[in-house]
Structure formats: structure tokens, C-alpha cells
Design a protein around this motif. Structure first.
Motif, PDB file in Angstrom:
ATOM      1  N   ILE A 186       0.879  -1.178   0.000  1.00 55.33           N
ATOM      2  CA  ILE A 186       0.000   0.000   0.000  1.00 55.33           C
ATOM      3  C   ILE A 186       0.909   1.218   0.000  1.00 55.33           C
ATOM      4  O   ILE A 186       1.489   1.579   1.024  1.00 55.33           O
ATOM      5  CB  ILE A 186      -0.947  -0.011   1.221  1.00 55.33           C
ATOM      6  CG1 ILE A 186      -1.850  -1.242   1.180  1.00 55.33           C
ATOM      7  CG2 ILE A 186      -1.785   1.274   1.256  1.00 55.33           C
ATOM      8  CD1 ILE A 186      -2.715  -1.419   2.413  1.00 55.33           C
ATOM      9  N   GLU A 187       1.048   1.835  -1.152  1.00 54.38           N
ATOM     10  CA  GLU A 187       2.026   2.909  -1.330  1.00 54.38           C
ATOM     11  C   GLU A 187       1.555   4.244  -0.777  1.00 54.38           C
ATOM     12  O   GLU A 187       2.373   5.122  -0.502  1.00 54.38           O
ATOM     13  CB  GLU A 187       2.374   3.065  -2.814  1.00 54.38           C
ATOM     14  CG  GLU A 187       3.055   1.853  -3.408  1.00 54.38           C
ATOM     15  CD  GLU A 187       3.433   2.051  -4.871  1.00 54.38           C
ATOM     16  OE1 GLU A 187       3.343   3.197  -5.374  1.00 54.38           O
ATOM     17  OE2 GLU A 187       3.818   1.059  -5.513  1.00 54.38           O
ATOM     18  N   ASN A 188       0.254   4.416  -0.627  1.00 52.60           N
ATOM     19  CA  ASN A 188      -0.278   5.688  -0.139  1.00 52.60           C
ATOM     20  C   ASN A 188      -0.267   5.700   1.380  1.00 52.60           C
ATOM     21  O   ASN A 188      -1.112   5.097   2.034  1.00 52.60           O
ATOM     22  CB  ASN A 188      -1.708   5.895  -0.658  1.00 52.60           C
ATOM     23  CG  ASN A 188      -2.305   7.211  -0.204  1.00 52.60           C
ATOM     24  OD1 ASN A 188      -1.663   8.021   0.471  1.00 52.60           O
ATOM     25  ND2 ASN A 188      -3.547   7.456  -0.568  1.00 52.60           N
ATOM     26  N   LYS A 189       0.684   6.409   1.959  1.00 51.12           N
ATOM     27  CA  LYS A 189       0.823   6.422   3.414  1.00 51.12           C
ATOM     28  C   LYS A 189      -0.305   7.162   4.118  1.00 51.12           C
ATOM     29  O   LYS A 189      -0.513   6.990   5.326  1.00 51.12           O
ATOM     30  CB  LYS A 189       2.174   7.042   3.816  1.00 51.12           C
ATOM     31  CG  LYS A 189       2.319   8.530   3.540  1.00 51.12           C
ATOM     32  CD  LYS A 189       3.694   9.012   3.972  1.00 51.12           C
ATOM     33  CE  LYS A 189       3.891  10.494   3.722  1.00 51.12           C
ATOM     34  NZ  LYS A 189       2.942  11.355   4.429  1.00 51.12           N
ATOM     35  N   ASP A 190      -1.038   7.962   3.400  1.00 52.17           N
ATOM     36  CA  ASP A 190      -2.050   8.817   4.025  1.00 52.17           C
ATOM     37  C   ASP A 190      -3.427   8.178   4.153  1.00 52.17           C
ATOM     38  O   ASP A 190      -4.335   8.776   4.718  1.00 52.17           O
ATOM     39  CB  ASP A 190      -2.181  10.127   3.244  1.00 52.17           C
ATOM     40  CG  ASP A 190      -0.887  10.921   3.270  1.00 52.17           C
ATOM     41  OD1 ASP A 190      -0.279  11.017   4.359  1.00 52.17           O
ATOM     42  OD2 ASP A 190      -0.472  11.431   2.207  1.00 52.17           O
ATOM     43  N   ASP A 191      -3.582   6.962   3.644  1.00 51.81           N
ATOM     44  CA  ASP A 191      -4.901   6.337   3.669  1.00 51.81           C
ATOM     45  C   ASP A 191      -4.799   4.910   4.212  1.00 51.81           C
ATOM     46  O   ASP A 191      -4.327   4.020   3.541  1.00 51.81           O
ATOM     47  CB  ASP A 191      -5.519   6.329   2.262  1.00 51.81           C
ATOM     48  CG  ASP A 191      -6.947   5.791   2.268  1.00 51.81           C
ATOM     49  OD1 ASP A 191      -7.573   5.763   3.349  1.00 51.81           O
ATOM     50  OD2 ASP A 191      -7.437   5.422   1.184  1.00 51.81           O
ATOM     51  N   ASP A 192      -5.255   4.724   5.436  1.00 51.46           N
ATOM     52  CA  ASP A 192      -5.243   3.404   6.038  1.00 51.46           C
ATOM     53  C   ASP A 192      -6.544   2.682   5.700  1.00 51.46           C
ATOM     54  O   ASP A 192      -7.620   3.051   6.148  1.00 51.46           O
ATOM     55  CB  ASP A 192      -5.088   3.532   7.559  1.00 51.46           C
ATOM     56  CG  ASP A 192      -4.907   2.172   8.228  1.00 51.46           C
ATOM     57  OD1 ASP A 192      -4.838   1.158   7.499  1.00 51.46           O
ATOM     58  OD2 ASP A 192      -4.834   2.134   9.457  1.00 51.46           O
ATOM     59  N   THR A 193      -6.414   1.632   4.903  1.00 52.82           N
ATOM     60  CA  THR A 193      -7.562   0.822   4.499  1.00 52.82           C
ATOM     61  C   THR A 193      -8.348   0.317   5.707  1.00 52.82           C
ATOM     62  O   THR A 193      -9.543   0.108   5.638  1.00 52.82           O
ATOM     63  CB  THR A 193      -7.084  -0.376   3.680  1.00 52.82           C
ATOM     64  OG1 THR A 193      -6.237   0.094   2.637  1.00 52.82           O
ATOM     65  CG2 THR A 193      -8.228  -1.144   3.059  1.00 52.82           C
TER      66      THR A 193
END
Length: 197
Positions: A186-193
């Protein structure tokens, strides 16, 4: 460079061995050492036991200091000797990485005050009680503030370490490692699934 990994009883398995799998593949760049407050074996609820060295035996500057989470953090946040050793080691480290509720231990040192940090969203309400002056981010998968990297729960530690390597060596470097271990980074550090509203 040396990666110093803090252990304590009831550490979370993947918090430790997810990052170990990633750093451990880079034998030309990193060596891994395990430490605990008193040295000896640390064992978790899965029955994983790891032999460690004493934290206070670290003499040299630490390149990367990694603090995992797990049920053991609930006890260890009140272990003043451990918190002091974490603070000393973190101050002597180029980079400090926390996984899951490991950020509660680091928050107790005061080193995260006025810095952005995150943690496991299922334990978030407890974690934030350990650092009233931390700028807690409830939606991030992982955060970066100066030398401090903090991540959400369990597998997020792998995302953070890949992000750390991306910051050092470029995103294609990190993607290559992710592919080698067949991990969907998960490359987007700003969005926790896995965030909880």
C-alpha cells in the motif's frame, strides 16, 4: 547499516518479522540485531522466542531503531526503565520506526511531542492516552516526521518499511522488493484501508 529491533514479552509477530523479511533481504545494506531491556529470550503469545542483547550494551550510533507493538506494550508503557532506554536509544538513532502500538512506547518518552504519528486504529483510543502532545493522525497508514516513522497495525509495518526504503533509494527499489516477496504494498501512506470511523 544496522537495524536495531526492540523486543519485549508479548510482541506482535508480524510487527517484527514483516520488517525483518524486508530489511533481511538487503544483506549488502543492512544487518539486523535484536535487543531487549535485560537481554535474554523474549517470547510472544504465538510461542515465538528470540534471543536478545541488552539495550544498554549498544555503544555506537544506531542507524535504524524499530519498535514493534503487541499486547506487551500495555504493560511496558509503565516500565520506566524501558522507556528511559528507548529514549536514550532513539536519541542516538538516525531513524526511529514504530509499528502498531509501538508508537505508545515512543510517545511515553516525549520524543513524539508536537510530531505527527499514527498507530493501530483498533487500539488508537488507548495509544493516544500515552502522548497527549503528539499530533495523532487517525487516517494514515504510516507517517513521517523528521527521523520518526510510525505505522498503523501489524502489516502496516511492512508498508512503512517499504516507504522508508523508497525515501532512501527510490520508489522502484521499494517496488522491486515488494514484488520479490509477493506483497501488495500500500504505497499511499495517508490512507489506512483498515481505519475505523
Amino acid at each position: 547499516m544496522e537495524v536495531v529491533i526492540l523486543l519485549f514479552d508479548n510482541f506482535e509477530t508480524l510487527d517484527v518479522f514483516g520488517p525483518v523479511e524486508i530489511f533481511g533481504r538487503l544483506t549488502d545494506l543492512y544487518t539486523i540485531r535484536f535487543y531487549s531491556l535485560n537481554g535474554g529470550h523474549c517470547k510472544n503469545k504465538h510461542g515465538v522466542s528470540v534471543l536478545t542483547n541488552e539495550l544498554n550494551t549498544i555503544a555506537d550510533k544506531v542507524d535504524v531503531f524499530l519498535i514493534p507493538g503487541g499486547l506487551g506494550t500495555r504493560k511496558e508503557v509503565n516500565n520506566n526503565l524501558l522507556i528511559q532506554e528507548i529514549k536514550k536509544t532513539a536519541n542516538n538513532s538516525n531513524y526511529v520506526l514504530t509499528v502498531c502500538t509501538g508508537s505508545a512506547l515512543l510517545a511515553r518518552t516525549g520524543l513524539l511531542d508536537n510530531k505527527i504519528a499514527t498507530s493501530n486504529k483498533r487500539g488508537f483510543s488507548w495509544v493516544i492516552t500515552n502522548g497527549a502532545n503528539v499530533l495523532w493522525n487517525k487516517t494514515a497508514r504510516w507517517t513521517v516526521d523528521e527521523k520518526f516513522y510510525t505505522s498503523s497495525g501489524v502489516s502496516a509495518g511492512m508498508d512503512m518499511v517499504l516507504g522508508f526504503l523508497s525515501d532512501r533509494y527510490g520508489i522502484e527499489f521499494a517496488r522491486k522488493i515488494s514484488f520479490e516477496i509477493e506483497y501488495n504494498w500500500i504505497e499511499n501512506k495517508d490512507d489506512d484501508t483498515f481505519k475505523i470511523d
